[in-house]
Design an enzyme around this catalytic site. Structure first.
Site, short mmCIF file in Angstrom:
data_model
loop_
_atom_site.label_atom_id
_atom_site.label_comp_id
_atom_site.label_asym_id
_atom_site.label_seq_id
_atom_site.Cartn_x
_atom_site.Cartn_y
_atom_site.Cartn_z
N ASN A 93 0.91 -1.36 -0.03
CA ASN A 93 0.07 -0.12 0.06
C ASN A 93 0.69 1.36 -0.02
OD1 ASN A 93 0.73 -0.48 2.69
ND2 ASN A 93 -0.92 0.41 3.55
N LYS A 135 12.30 -8.25 1.07
CA LYS A 135 11.19 -8.79 0.25
C LYS A 135 9.78 -7.74 0.17
CE LYS A 135 7.68 -11.32 0.41
NZ LYS A 135 6.55 -10.95 -0.47
N GLY A 173 2.15 -5.31 7.66
CA GLY A 173 1.39 -6.02 6.83
C GLY A 173 0.07 -6.62 7.49
N SER A 174 -0.42 -7.51 7.19
CA SER A 174 -1.49 -8.12 7.62
C SER A 174 -1.40 -8.47 9.20
CB SER A 174 -2.24 -9.24 6.91
OG SER A 174 -1.60 -10.34 6.81
N VAL A 191 -0.17 -12.39 9.32
CA VAL A 191 1.14 -12.65 8.82
C VAL A 191 2.15 -12.16 9.76
CG1 VAL A 191 2.94 -12.33 6.89
CG2 VAL A 191 0.57 -12.53 6.25
N GLY A 192 1.90 -11.06 10.32
CA GLY A 192 2.87 -10.23 11.23
C GLY A 192 2.99 -11.04 12.43
N GLU A 197 4.24 -4.25 12.27
CA GLU A 197 3.42 -3.05 12.16
C GLU A 197 2.27 -3.75 11.58
OE1 GLU A 197 2.17 -0.51 13.48
OE2 GLU A 197 4.06 -0.51 13.87
N CYS A 237 -3.01 1.13 6.94
CA CYS A 237 -3.36 0.70 8.15
C CYS A 237 -3.92 1.78 9.02
CB CYS A 237 -1.97 0.03 8.66
SG CYS A 237 -0.63 1.15 8.85
N GLU A 243 -10.68 -5.60 9.88
CA GLU A 243 -10.25 -4.41 8.93
C GLU A 243 -10.26 -4.98 7.64
OE1 GLU A 243 -5.60 -4.61 8.77
OE2 GLU A 243 -5.76 -2.40 8.85
C1 UN1 Z 1 0.32 6.96 6.78
O1 UN1 Z 1 -0.56 7.10 7.58
O2 UN1 Z 1 0.41 8.00 6.11
O3 UN1 Z 1 0.62 0.48 6.14
C2 UN1 Z 1 1.19 5.83 6.94
C3 UN1 Z 1 0.53 1.62 6.53
C4 UN1 Z 1 1.23 2.24 7.67
C5 UN1 Z 1 1.81 3.55 7.20
C6 UN1 Z 1 0.68 4.77 7.11
N1 UN1 Z 1 2.22 1.64 8.21
O4 UN1 Z 1 -0.56 2.06 6.06
#
Ligand code: UN1
Length: 486
Positions: free
Chosen positions: A151, A174, A226-227, A230-231, A248, A282, A383
């Site tokens: 994303n 990766k 990521g998801s 997976v995290g 994250e 996210c 989500e």
């Molecule tokens: C943002 O809010 O601009 O995967 C960054 C994501 C976050 C980054 C968001 N780790 O959307």
């Protein structure tokens, strides 16, 4: 204009030997943006060994020297912002303006870490013993595995790779296999900036390659965005190997709009939070809580604005929202919307597939707002990672803050009020890693910590000084002179 996908191993760009890989334009999936072959798990060993071989001299270089390379990579990225931003829009589906903005943001991140040599590098403490000082110094971890999502195909890699490198680590990276082109662009910028062979290795491939990186004995730490599923698996695998992991993950971020909010500002910001990048952040606003006094008026106007969004080809200047990333995302978001209606939610706008030829041919989802009637609904908790906003009404601010906390996640939130006391209560009560007062729930600056509370993240936060916590370990040095009695 199809670009050939190659992988970077030990300073050389090589074609893959795995399955064929096509990076397609999600607005028009018959258009191929880049093509080639995936890396294979057997490539992981070569990449990790190259990163391992490069680690000692990279770590020994002065931080300012490493920084010079990041600064010149930032210039290269900036110079290419228009071209790569357009490629980003074609490959990922966010609008061209957002694509260009993201490329510039990657440059800004590289520049921030490029200047790290000018900042404080450690700490010094007093000693309870005469003639002694206590220093806390920082050392790199070694070879870091970096696994990044689709994303933010250049900004998130930059915010992991730049700190990894500046603190003296080498990298095996990766990216999501849906966005190989932008990964190649960032790696090109860094190699053109003079990064020595083996310091950054790029393997484009599927989760098999990601798993092989995490499991490789030469990997000393893993950072992932990521998801949630997976995290957690990556963090568990890393823990089993005894290496640090930073993950994250999900968010179900609430915007809380109180009766005394500036309605125009709140409308504008909720629209941005929910629908920019097609809700695929996210940090996107996926829940909205409005207090009763303004709910009717606010929701009617919001639904009208969402319905009026120009949804279409992301490279078209007039477009305000593009498609989602691929067919799988399209299907899971569509079923999430369907489940919401089955569970009793009222659709305020959207919710239907597009019938026109152009949009029916791409992975487009209409901006969708659903209002819940008090009954439990998955759209409130899960989500969906798309342009779907779930709404609840609250009797007052206290009830609204409780609703905001009604999630296993705690990444970000937004509160709209002109009452400072309420805003301060929100700071105290809403349990999130990032809180926006009178601005949308998304957004992050390179010099401040980014990451979630509760189940949104594992391990140290990202960005700013927080990144150092993850990408280095400390050595506490008890320092005395070498002469007896001195
Ligand atoms: C943002 O809010 O601009 O995967 C960054 C994501 C976050 C980054 C968001 N780790 O959307």
């Amino acid at each position: 204009m199809t670009v050939t996908i190659e992988h970077l191993i030990d300073g050389r760009w090589v074609p893959g030997t795995g399955d064929a890989l096509f990076s397609v334009n999600p607005a028009q999936p018959s258009l191929i943006v880049a093509q080639g072959s995936n890396a294979r798990t057997s490539d992981v060993d070569a990449a990790v060994r190259a990163a391992g071989a490069a680690a000692a001299s990279w770590a020994a270089a002065p931080m300012h020297q490493r920084g010079t390379m990041l600064l010149s990579a930032a210039d290269i990225v900036d110079r290419n912002a228009e071209a790569w931003g357009l490629e980003l829009a074609r490959e990922e589906g966010k609008t061209k303006a957002e694509g260009i903005g993201e490329v510039r943001r990657a440059a800004q991140i590289l520049r921030y870490y490029g200047n790290e040599g000018d900042r404080q590098a450690g700490q010094i403490f007093s000693s309870p013993r005469a003639g002694e000082q206590i220093l806390v110094t920082r050392k790199p971890l070694g070879v870091v595995g970096v696994i990044t999502p689709f994303n933010f195909p250049i900004a998130i890699p930059a915010w992991k790779i730049a700190p990894a490198l500046i603190y003296g680590n080498t990298v095996v990276w990766k990216p999501a296999s849906t966005v190989p082109l932008l990964a190649i662009r960032l790696a090109q910028a860094l190699t053109e900036a003079g990064l020595p062979e083996g310091v950054l290795n790029l393997l484009i491939g599927g989760s098999d390659v990601g798993n092989a990186i995490v499991d490789h004995p030469g990997i000393d730490a893993v950072t992932f965005t990521g998801s949630t599923g997976v995290g957690r698996r990556i963090a568990a695998a890393a823990a089993a190997r005894g290496i640090p992991a930073q993950a994250e993950m999900g968010g179900k971020n609430a915007a809380v709009v109180l009766d005394d909010a500036d309605i125009e500002l709140a409308l504008e910001q909720v629209m941005l939070g929910a629908f920019r990048s097609t809700g695929q952040k996210c940090t996107a606003t996926s829940r909205l809580i409005v207090t009763d006094g303004i709910a009717d008026e606010f929701l009617a106007e919001l639904a009208e604005r969402a319905a009026a969004l120009a949804v279409g080809d992301p490279t078209d200047d007039a477009t305000q929202m593009g498609p989602v990333i691929n067919d799988a995302a399209h299907q899971s978001i569509s079923s999430g919307i369907e489940a919401a209606t089955t569970q009793g939610a009222a659709v305020l706008t959207g919710g239907q597939p597009y019938a026109d030829e152009v949009r029916a041919g791409g992975y487009f989802i209409a901006p969708t707002i659903v209002e819940l009637n008090g009954a439990p609904a998955d759209v409130w908790t899960d989500e969906l990672f798309g342009p779907v906003l779930a709404v609840r009404r609250a009797a007052d601010a206290e009830a609204a803050f409780d609703m905001a906390n009604d999630s296993e996640f705690g990444l970000s939130a937004a509160i709209f009020t002109q009452d400072l006391t309420r805003a301060l209560q929100a700071v105290e009560q809403i349990d999130v890693g990032v809180l926006h007062v009178n601005s949308e729930s998304a957004g992050a600056d390179p010099h401040v910590p980014f990451g979630g509370a509760k189940k949104s993240g594992l391990g140290p936060k990202e960005q700013g000084g927080a990144a150092r916590e993850f990408f280095t370990h400390t050595t506490t040095v008890y320092l005395r002179g070498g002469q007896a009695g001195a």
